[in-house]
Design an enzyme around this catalytic site. Structure first.
Site, mmCIF file in Angstrom:
data_model
loop_
_atom_site.group_PDB
_atom_site.id
_atom_site.type_symbol
_atom_site.label_atom_id
_atom_site.label_comp_id
_atom_site.label_asym_id
_atom_site.label_seq_id
_atom_site.Cartn_x
_atom_site.Cartn_y
_atom_site.Cartn_z
ATOM 1 C CB SER A 19 5.842 -1.361 30.948
ATOM 2 O OG SER A 19 6.860 -2.285 30.639
ATOM 3 C CG HIS A 115 19.189 -8.091 27.790
ATOM 4 N ND1 HIS A 115 19.201 -7.315 26.645
ATOM 5 C CD2 HIS A 115 19.295 -9.378 27.377
ATOM 6 C CE1 HIS A 115 19.329 -8.109 25.596
ATOM 7 N NE2 HIS A 115 19.388 -9.361 26.005
HETATM 8 C C1 GRF Z 1 12.112 -4.352 28.191
HETATM 9 O O1 GRF Z 1 11.808 -5.581 27.634
HETATM 10 C C2 GRF Z 1 13.535 -4.298 28.655
HETATM 11 O O2 GRF Z 1 14.015 -5.529 29.108
HETATM 12 C C3 GRF Z 1 14.278 -3.900 27.411
HETATM 13 O O3 GRF Z 1 13.425 -2.994 26.768
HETATM 14 C C4 GRF Z 1 12.070 -3.244 27.157
HETATM 15 C C5 GRF Z 1 11.567 -1.957 27.715
HETATM 16 O O4 GRF Z 1 10.205 -1.999 28.001
HETATM 17 N N1 GRF Z 1 15.578 -3.370 27.750
HETATM 18 P P1 GRF Z 1 9.511 -0.797 28.781
HETATM 19 O O5 GRF Z 1 9.840 0.479 28.000
HETATM 20 O O6 GRF Z 1 10.078 -0.740 30.165
HETATM 21 O O7 GRF Z 1 8.055 -1.095 28.748
#
Ligand code: GRF
Length: 224
Positions: A19, A115
């Site tokens: 996402s 993060h």
């Molecule tokens: C996000 O919450 C990011 O902060 C963490 O992993 C998740 C990834 O979500 N590192 P997406 O794959 O970008 O939807």
């Protein structure tokens, strides 16, 4: 000092739903981020991030960590794919691996991660659970440069959200994710504009340059 040629060539590493990748692609498509995602690399064959890349016409590459013959060889392969795409900035977006020395050396000072906490609080995994169990009143997300630690690199940008009494890990994660989708493109824009400067472990953000030619190139050169 010469201005950097825009758009910035970015490469995204992902392991899952992607996402954040989508938010970056959408921001570029809307003309609000002068960058191009040249390649998306995943370490999971069916990561939905790869599908999002294909839909956006971006090369999508699965690099199988098990087939690579060790983590250095795996990272060497990932670095080659990124280099072949002319990538200047590596964007970790839900990439569930720790960057090792091979990747760090290939893109020094040029790897960003996001993060879902206000670092340095709650690094690592199960981040929302950590925030809830600790009783934090606020959490959020952090974009940082990647160094050889886990979620320890210099902080570029953060966004804050409240932690509500009724929150579950899922509701808190969803509230944070909405901010991630704003903050990550913003941080990449600052990098693309050459406005991030490292002072010790602090990242200073320069004022916008008056014209494209005024943007200073402050990023460390890529190794040959
Ligand atoms: C996000 O919450 C990011 O902060 C963490 O992993 C998740 C990834 O979500 N590192 P997406 O794959 O970008 O939807």
């Amino acid at each position: 000092m010469s201005g950097r040629p825009l758009p910035l060539a970015a490469g995204v590493l992902a392991s899952g739903r992607g996402s954040n990748l989508q938010a970056i692609l959408d921001e570029i498509a809307a003309g609000r981020l002068d960058a191009a995602v040249r390649v998306v690399v995943a370490d999971v064959a069916d990561a939905f991030a790869l599908e999002r890349a294909r839909r956006a016409g971006v090369p999508a590459v699965f690099v199988d960590p098990k087939a690579a013959g060790g983590s250095a060889a795996y990272e060497q392969r990932v670095a080659s794919v990124l280099r072949e795409g002319g990538v200047e900035l590596v964007v970790l977006a839900g990439y569930m691996r720790i960057c090792g020395p091979t990747l760090l050396a290939a893109f020094p000072g040029r790897i960003l991660n996001i993060h879902p906490s206000l670092l340095p609080a709650f690094p690592g995994l199960h981040v929302q659970r950590q925030a809830l169990e600790h009783g934090a009143r606020f959490s959020g997300c952090t974009v940082h440069f990647v160094d050889d630690g886990v979620d320890t690199g210099p902080i570029v940008a953060q966004a804050v959200v409240p932690v509500l009494d009724a929150d579950t890990e899922d509701t808190l994660a969803a509230r944070i994710l909405r901010q991630e989708h704003r903050v990550y493109p913003h941080a990449i824009r600052l990098f693309a504009e050459g406005r991030l400067r490292l002072e010790g472990r602090r990242v200073l953000v320069d004022a916008p340059a008056p014209g494209a030619d005024g943007a200073a190139l402050i990023h460390p050169p890529l190794p040959a």
